[in-house]
Structures are given as C-alpha cells and as structure tokens.
Design a protein around this motif. Structure first.
Motif, PDB file in Angstrom:
ATOM      1  N   UNK A   1      10.455 -54.268  34.829  1.00  0.00           N
ATOM      2  CA  UNK A   1       9.021 -54.431  35.086  1.00  0.00           C
ATOM      3  C   UNK A   1       8.242 -54.444  33.773  1.00  0.00           C
ATOM      4  N   UNK A   2       8.567 -53.516  32.889  1.00  0.00           N
ATOM      5  CA  UNK A   2       7.878 -53.430  31.603  1.00  0.00           C
ATOM      6  C   UNK A   2       8.063 -54.711  30.789  1.00  0.00           C
ATOM      7  N   UNK A   3       9.308 -55.232  30.757  1.00  0.00           N
ATOM      8  CA  UNK A   3       9.585 -56.450  29.992  1.00  0.00           C
ATOM      9  C   UNK A   3       8.796 -57.640  30.532  1.00  0.00           C
ATOM     10  N   UNK A   4       8.735 -57.751  31.856  1.00  0.00           N
ATOM     11  CA  UNK A   4       8.036 -58.881  32.476  1.00  0.00           C
ATOM     12  C   UNK A   4       6.536 -58.805  32.227  1.00  0.00           C
ATOM     13  N   UNK A   5       5.953 -57.622  32.427  1.00  0.00           N
ATOM     14  CA  UNK A   5       4.498 -57.494  32.306  1.00  0.00           C
ATOM     15  C   UNK A   5       4.015 -57.630  30.862  1.00  0.00           C
ATOM     16  N   UNK A   6       4.873 -57.295  29.900  1.00  0.00           N
ATOM     17  CA  UNK A   6       4.489 -57.494  28.500  1.00  0.00           C
ATOM     18  C   UNK A   6       4.381 -58.974  28.165  1.00  0.00           C
ATOM     19  N   UNK A   7       5.235 -59.767  28.808  1.00  0.00           N
ATOM     20  CA  UNK A   7       5.238 -61.203  28.532  1.00  0.00           C
ATOM     21  C   UNK A   7       4.254 -61.966  29.415  1.00  0.00           C
ATOM     22  N   UNK A   8       3.992 -61.450  30.605  1.00  0.00           N
ATOM     23  CA  UNK A   8       3.053 -62.124  31.521  1.00  0.00           C
ATOM     24  C   UNK A   8       1.997 -61.108  31.972  1.00  0.00           C
ATOM     25  N   UNK A   9       1.103 -60.693  31.075  1.00  0.00           N
ATOM     26  CA  UNK A   9       0.136 -59.630  31.391  1.00  0.00           C
ATOM     27  C   UNK A   9      -0.885 -60.014  32.465  1.00  0.00           C
ATOM     28  N   UNK A  10      -1.040 -61.309  32.721  1.00  0.00           N
ATOM     29  CA  UNK A  10      -2.027 -61.734  33.711  1.00  0.00           C
ATOM     30  C   UNK A  10      -1.429 -61.905  35.111  1.00  0.00           C
ATOM     31  N   UNK A  11      -0.147 -61.619  35.246  1.00  0.00           N
ATOM     32  CA  UNK A  11       0.480 -61.729  36.563  1.00  0.00           C
ATOM     33  C   UNK A  11      -0.109 -60.686  37.509  1.00  0.00           C
ATOM     34  N   UNK A  12      -0.240 -61.050  38.753  1.00  0.00           N
ATOM     35  CA  UNK A  12      -0.707 -60.093  39.758  1.00  0.00           C
ATOM     36  C   UNK A  12       0.450 -59.202  40.187  1.00  0.00           C
ATOM     37  N   UNK A  13       0.197 -57.909  40.243  1.00  0.00           N
ATOM     38  CA  UNK A  13       1.223 -56.939  40.649  1.00  0.00           C
ATOM     39  C   UNK A  13       0.885 -56.415  42.039  1.00  0.00           C
TER      40      UNK A  13
ATOM     41  N   UNK B   1       1.186 -53.199  51.790  1.00  0.00           N
ATOM     42  CA  UNK B   1       0.945 -53.973  50.577  1.00  0.00           C
ATOM     43  C   UNK B   1      -0.258 -53.389  49.841  1.00  0.00           C
ATOM     44  N   UNK B   2      -0.126 -53.268  48.523  1.00  0.00           N
ATOM     45  CA  UNK B   2      -1.241 -52.756  47.725  1.00  0.00           C
ATOM     46  C   UNK B   2      -1.246 -53.440  46.363  1.00  0.00           C
ATOM     47  N   UNK B   3      -2.442 -53.816  45.904  1.00  0.00           N
ATOM     48  CA  UNK B   3      -2.616 -54.376  44.559  1.00  0.00           C
ATOM     49  C   UNK B   3      -3.522 -53.433  43.788  1.00  0.00           C
ATOM     50  N   UNK B   4      -2.928 -52.346  43.246  1.00  0.00           N
ATOM     51  CA  UNK B   4      -3.741 -51.279  42.642  1.00  0.00           C
ATOM     52  C   UNK B   4      -4.491 -51.724  41.395  1.00  0.00           C
ATOM     53  N   UNK B   5      -5.750 -51.357  41.331  1.00  0.00           N
ATOM     54  CA  UNK B   5      -6.578 -51.715  40.171  1.00  0.00           C
ATOM     55  C   UNK B   5      -6.253 -50.863  38.956  1.00  0.00           C
ATOM     56  N   UNK B   6      -5.685 -49.659  39.193  1.00  0.00           N
ATOM     57  CA  UNK B   6      -5.389 -48.763  38.071  1.00  0.00           C
ATOM     58  C   UNK B   6      -3.933 -48.860  37.621  1.00  0.00           C
ATOM     59  N   UNK B   7      -3.239 -49.956  37.975  1.00  0.00           N
ATOM     60  CA  UNK B   7      -1.841 -50.100  37.559  1.00  0.00           C
ATOM     61  C   UNK B   7      -1.759 -50.082  36.031  1.00  0.00           C
ATOM     62  N   UNK B   8      -0.847 -49.281  35.453  1.00  0.00           N
ATOM     63  CA  UNK B   8      -0.788 -49.104  33.990  1.00  0.00           C
ATOM     64  C   UNK B   8      -0.083 -50.253  33.270  1.00  0.00           C
ATOM     65  N   UNK B   9      -0.700 -51.419  33.237  1.00  0.00           N
ATOM     66  CA  UNK B   9      -0.075 -52.626  32.690  1.00  0.00           C
ATOM     67  C   UNK B   9       0.435 -52.455  31.260  1.00  0.00           C
TER      68      UNK B   9
ATOM     69  N   UNK C   1       7.311 -48.024  29.502  1.00  0.00           N
ATOM     70  CA  UNK C   1       8.044 -48.254  30.756  1.00  0.00           C
ATOM     71  C   UNK C   1       8.177 -46.991  31.599  1.00  0.00           C
ATOM     72  N   UNK C   2       8.362 -45.811  30.965  1.00  0.00           N
ATOM     73  CA  UNK C   2       8.526 -44.593  31.752  1.00  0.00           C
ATOM     74  C   UNK C   2       7.254 -44.247  32.518  1.00  0.00           C
ATOM     75  N   UNK C   3       6.097 -44.502  31.889  1.00  0.00           N
ATOM     76  CA  UNK C   3       4.826 -44.237  32.570  1.00  0.00           C
ATOM     77  C   UNK C   3       4.641 -45.219  33.735  1.00  0.00           C
ATOM     78  N   UNK C   4       4.973 -46.486  33.496  1.00  0.00           N
ATOM     79  CA  UNK C   4       4.880 -47.489  34.561  1.00  0.00           C
ATOM     80  C   UNK C   4       5.803 -47.116  35.724  1.00  0.00           C
ATOM     81  N   UNK C   5       7.027 -46.719  35.392  1.00  0.00           N
ATOM     82  CA  UNK C   5       8.002 -46.378  36.429  1.00  0.00           C
ATOM     83  C   UNK C   5       7.579 -45.152  37.229  1.00  0.00           C
ATOM     84  N   UNK C   6       7.014 -44.137  36.520  1.00  0.00           N
ATOM     85  CA  UNK C   6       6.565 -42.943  37.250  1.00  0.00           C
ATOM     86  C   UNK C   6       5.420 -43.283  38.199  1.00  0.00           C
ATOM     87  N   UNK C   7       4.548 -44.194  37.761  1.00  0.00           N
ATOM     88  CA  UNK C   7       3.434 -44.617  38.605  1.00  0.00           C
ATOM     89  C   UNK C   7       3.969 -45.235  39.901  1.00  0.00           C
ATOM     90  N   UNK C   8       4.953 -46.120  39.764  1.00  0.00           N
ATOM     91  CA  UNK C   8       5.513 -46.780  40.940  1.00  0.00           C
ATOM     92  C   UNK C   8       6.266 -45.787  41.828  1.00  0.00           C
TER      93      UNK C   8
END
Length: 531
Positions: A148-160, A210-218, A222-229
């Motif tokens: 997830x971290x690798x993908x979002x770093x390369x495509x930061x505008x993708x919807x999660x 389904x949820x598209x959280x506004x506070x997702x830690x883009x 990676x550990x912070x992103x993973x803990x959020x999920x």
C-alpha cells in the motif's frame, strides 16, 4: 468488434452466475457503496480485509458492474486450468507466493506492484488486499507489508476505499477450521444445495462496508498506514460463527470457540553465540535498527515485510547452507536465529491433515518382526506379499499408502527409470511418499538412487553430483522453483531435472492400468531386477 462483444458477453454471464450462486448461501448487506459511486468510477484502490477465500468472489460480484476492478491474485490460488481464463477476463495482476518463490518471487512481486501503479495511472480500478494473506485469527494483521505504501507514494492522487467484511470468519472458506480451499468441499456444497432444493439453504449473514476516509494517512510511513487500516478493519469484532448447511438443522448461526493458536518454540539459549551475533548483525543491516532483542517481532518491531525477509532467506542459504521452506511462520528474531541453526519448525500454513484411521488398522503391541533378506528390495517385496493392503507410509500431501499402492507407483515409473542411460540417478525431494516411490523405482530399475541435499548450496551440490556421476535428478517442480528462487543456480549444475508432476501427467490410462495390474499379479518381475 466481435471479439470485444464476446468478451463483454462472457463477463456479463460470469457476473450474473456469480451473483446467483452467492445468493444461494449468503445474505449480503452492503453499506456505503452508493457514496463511492457518486464520486466517480476511476483510479480507485479498493482495499479489503481478508477473512475468507470467498470474499474476493463476493466483492468482484458487487463491484464488477460499475468499477470492473482488476484483482491482485495469488499465483498458487489461480494457477488452475479452470481459474486462469477467469483471471484473464478480469485482467488480474498475478503475483507469486514469496514463501515458495524466494528471490525470484521478490522481483515478480515488485513487477506486480508496478502493474498496480501503471493501472491506476491509466484510470483502472484495483482490488488490493493490504495484508496479502487470509486471517490467521479473528483479527486482521497487516504487519509491515509495504504494498500500500509503495503504491500510494507513486500514485498519491488515487482514491483509497477501505472495505470491511464481517460474517465470514468461521465459514469453510476461512482458516477458523484449518486451511481452506475453494474446491475442497465441492461435494458437500452440491449435496447441501440439492437437499435444500437450491433455494432453501440456510444463509450466512455478511456485512460489507465501504468507506473513503478523509483522514487516511497518505504521506505517512508504512507502519502508520498499516496500523490505521488495521484499526479500521478490527473496529467491528469478528467471531467464529457456524451456520448450518441443512434446513433441518435450523437456520440460526451460532458462535463457536476460536481455533487454538499454535506456539512456535523460540528458545535460543543453546544456540552458539557466534550464530546469534551473525544473525543479529544481518537483521540490523536489513532493518536499519541498531538495538535488536530476541523477542522483537520482525514486522511490528523491526518493520521488515516479506520482501525484506526474502533477502534474509537468501543470505541464510549462502551463510549457513539452510533453505527455509516456510516464511509464513518466521515472526521473531528468535525464529531467525533458530532457522540459522537448522532448528526452526513452523506449522506449514496450518494445513495439517488428520491422521487417517487406516494408519492405525491392525495396530498391535507385538514386536515388529521384519522378514529375512539380503537387501532392502528383497525385504520390501516379502512385506508386499505378506501385507499387500497394509498402510505403511503417509504424508500431508499424498495421504496414507499401502504396500500395493507403493508397488503400483513403482511399476508406473519403472519404465522411465530403466531408459535413463547412467547407472546413478539423483533424487531431490523432501521426506514424502513421492521420495520413497522414486527411490524404490530407481532401485528396481537396476540403478543406484543418489539422494541430493539441496540445502548444502549449489557449489556443494555440483561437486557431489559430479563425484557420483549423476546426470539426471528426479524432483518436484515446486521444489525446483523454490530452491532456484532462493539463490541456488540449479541450471549451472549440468544435470537434467526430471519433474515428477510431468512424468506422472505423461502416463496414459493404459500405462496406469498396466501398473495396477502388475502390482496385483506381477510382483515376481521385480524379484528379477538387478538390485
């Protein structure tokens, strides 16, 4: 144009069929999907939890009409003749199982991640499982996975979009009752459908949110992103829930005890200090953390995901000559140390079969008495004649086998072994039924079986094979690919590998029937073998 129309028609029929079949067993409630649809239909990463093997099928049936997501698919799950066309239709991104493919698998995984990035940049939607594996307990654990971290770093505008599925933990497709399979219980499913007249089967209630959280830690680590999920997925508890299969058993679901978690030995007190120091130094290098404790968890404490762990496994083989066959169980620094000492033992994916009753048939307290004989071959054949239908060997793959069944396997392979020109034939297999049948087949073909230890490294293997005059080695393709993927250059050994799977597949029905006949009536033929 005709090809496109045909493909679209196939997709439509497949979607309708999946939806119908799922509705027979599952009562699905969906929340929040309308909000996702209202914001658009492109460049979305759908990231679900993974409580059961069936949830990707359910999600694809829900999402296909409006989003046509491209799923990430595990190579081991989709490498089946009836699944491959479906994955091609869905334009799946297939990635290998790192625990089986090692270093080569690592490169293929990174190619898969790049495929996700390219797809999102082109407007595709992706179905990506952050944990990359099924639930091992009732909680989702993503660990230090970096996809997830690798993908979002390369495509930061993708919807999660996060998807949380509850209600599947405890189903036959979950690990709550052992390692599941999409095809393991087909006979049971057909029987229950027929008994219920298709439409009266007790249904399992499933909630998909389904949820598209506004506070997702883009932009976070990676550990912070993973803990959020993990926090999102585990907010609603999952319980081991059993739902009856037959209408006369009632329709109410009931909560049952959670499966016991298997503890892996982590005592390293007897391991030499030099081994511990080497392992700790390597883990410090890979993780970038200076202070490491034996109890530290590789994912949570050291931030090491499976991609980094593969580097450790390659180093392990080069430094200690140890090939680690099961990455899934390696969780702590202590496990890494035990692996270096050749003492690590982990449950093989929790997929242990119950011991068949046939194994205990004829059990006696009498002392085991072997018949007299001048060789292993002679003693074996006397046992065959004395106890042809007695179970004598078993493993987790083949199950229990009788003397007669071993004999059938020997006759089936015997012709191929006799055709090999050299008097010595190598066997590179773990301790399994296949290894025993291969050994006996080579022996009764009048040749010398040479057992090949793949854990000693390619250099030592090369020396031993040349010294023994071995030009052909019997093995399994899965083992060959795994050892090769973990750094051993098997192609440079100068031998021809004979894969048992391909050898077995090449046998005609007539050849199999002939082997079965010989196992019953031609034992004398093997007595004449030049052993």
């Amino acid at each position: 144009m005709h090809v496109i129309w045909t493909r679209n028609m196939f997709k439509t029929i497949l979607h309708l069929l999946l939806t119908f079949l799922i509705s027979l067993r599952y009562k699905i409630t969906v929340k929040g999907l309308d909000k996702i649809l209202a914001k658009g239909r492109k460049s979305i990463v759908f990231m679900p939890n993974h409580p059961a093997l069936i949830d990707p099928v359910i999600l694809i049936s829900l999402l296909h009409k409006n989003f046509e997501p491209r799923p990430l698919a595990d190579e081991g799950q989709v490498d089946k003749s009836w699944v491959r066309p479906l994955m091609k239709t869905l334009r799946a991104i297939v990635i290998p199982d790192l625990s089986k493919n090692g270093k080569d698998g690592r490169d293929a995984v990174l190619e898969g991640v790049q495929g996700i990035i390219d797809g999102l940049q082109q407007g595709d939607n992706i179905l990506l499982y952050p944990a990359g594996r099924l639930y091992h307990s009732r909680h989702e654990s993503i660990g230090a996975n970096s996809s997830v971290s690798l993908v979002l770093k390369r495509v930061p505008k993708a919807r999660v979009v996060l998807l949380r599925t509850t209600g599947l933990w405890g189903s036959s497709f979950s690990r709550a009752n052992g390692m599941p399979s999409l095809t393991k219980h087909i006979a049971l499913y057909v029987k229950t459908l027929l008994s219920a007249g298709f439409f009266f089967l007790p249904k399992r209630e499933v909630l998909i949110e389904f949820a598209e959280p506004e506070d997702f830690p883009f932009g976070d680590e990676k550990l912070h992103i993973n803990r959020y999920m993990e926090d999102y997925y585990n907010k609603i508890p999952q319980y081991n829930t059993a739902v009856p299969y037959y209408w006369w058993q009632g329709r109410r679901a009931k909560q049952v005890a959670e499966p016991e978690q298997q503890n892996i030995n982590d005592d390293t007190s007897h391991i030499p200090a030099a081994t511990k120091e080497l392992v700790q130094a390597k883990l410090q290098e890979l993780s970038g953390i200076e202070t490491i404790n034996h109890k530290d968890r590789l994912a949570q404490d050291l931030g090491m995901d499976s991609l980094v762990l593969v580097e450790y496994v390659v180093w392990l083989e080069q430094e200690f000559g140890v090939v680690l066959m099961n990455l899934d169980g390696v969780q702590t620094v202590a496990h890494c140390i035990l692996a270096a000492a050749g003492e690590f033992s982990a449950p093989e994916n929790g997929n242990e079969l119950d011991v068949a009753e046939a194994w205990f048939k004829g059990k006696s307290k009498k002392a085991l008495v072997l018949p007299e004989g001048e060789s292993v071959a002679e003693v074996f054949l006397k046992q065959v004649e004395k106890n042809p239908d007695k179970v004598i060997i078993t493993d987790q793959i083949s199950g229990p086998k009788t003397y007669r069944q071993l004999l059938t396997g020997i006759f089936a392979l015997n012709g191929g072994m006799e055709k090999l020109p050299e008097p010595q034939v190598g066997i590179m297999l773990p301790a399994t039924v296949s290894a025993v049948v291969s050994y006996l087949s080579v022996m009764f073909a009048g040749k010398v079986p040479v057992m090949v230890n793949w854990t000693v490294g390619a250099g030592n293997m090369d020396y031993c094979l040349k010294n023994a005059g071995v030009k052909h080695v019997i093995t399994a393709r899965a083992l060959y690919e795994k050892v090769k993927g973990q750094g051993a250059d098997l192609d440079a050994l100068g031998v021809r590998f004979i894969f048992l799977e391909e050898l077995a597949a090449s046998l005609s029905k007539a050849a199999k029937l002939k082997a079965l006949f010989q196992a019953h009536f031609s034992v004398r033929k093997l007595k004449k073998a030049d052993v």
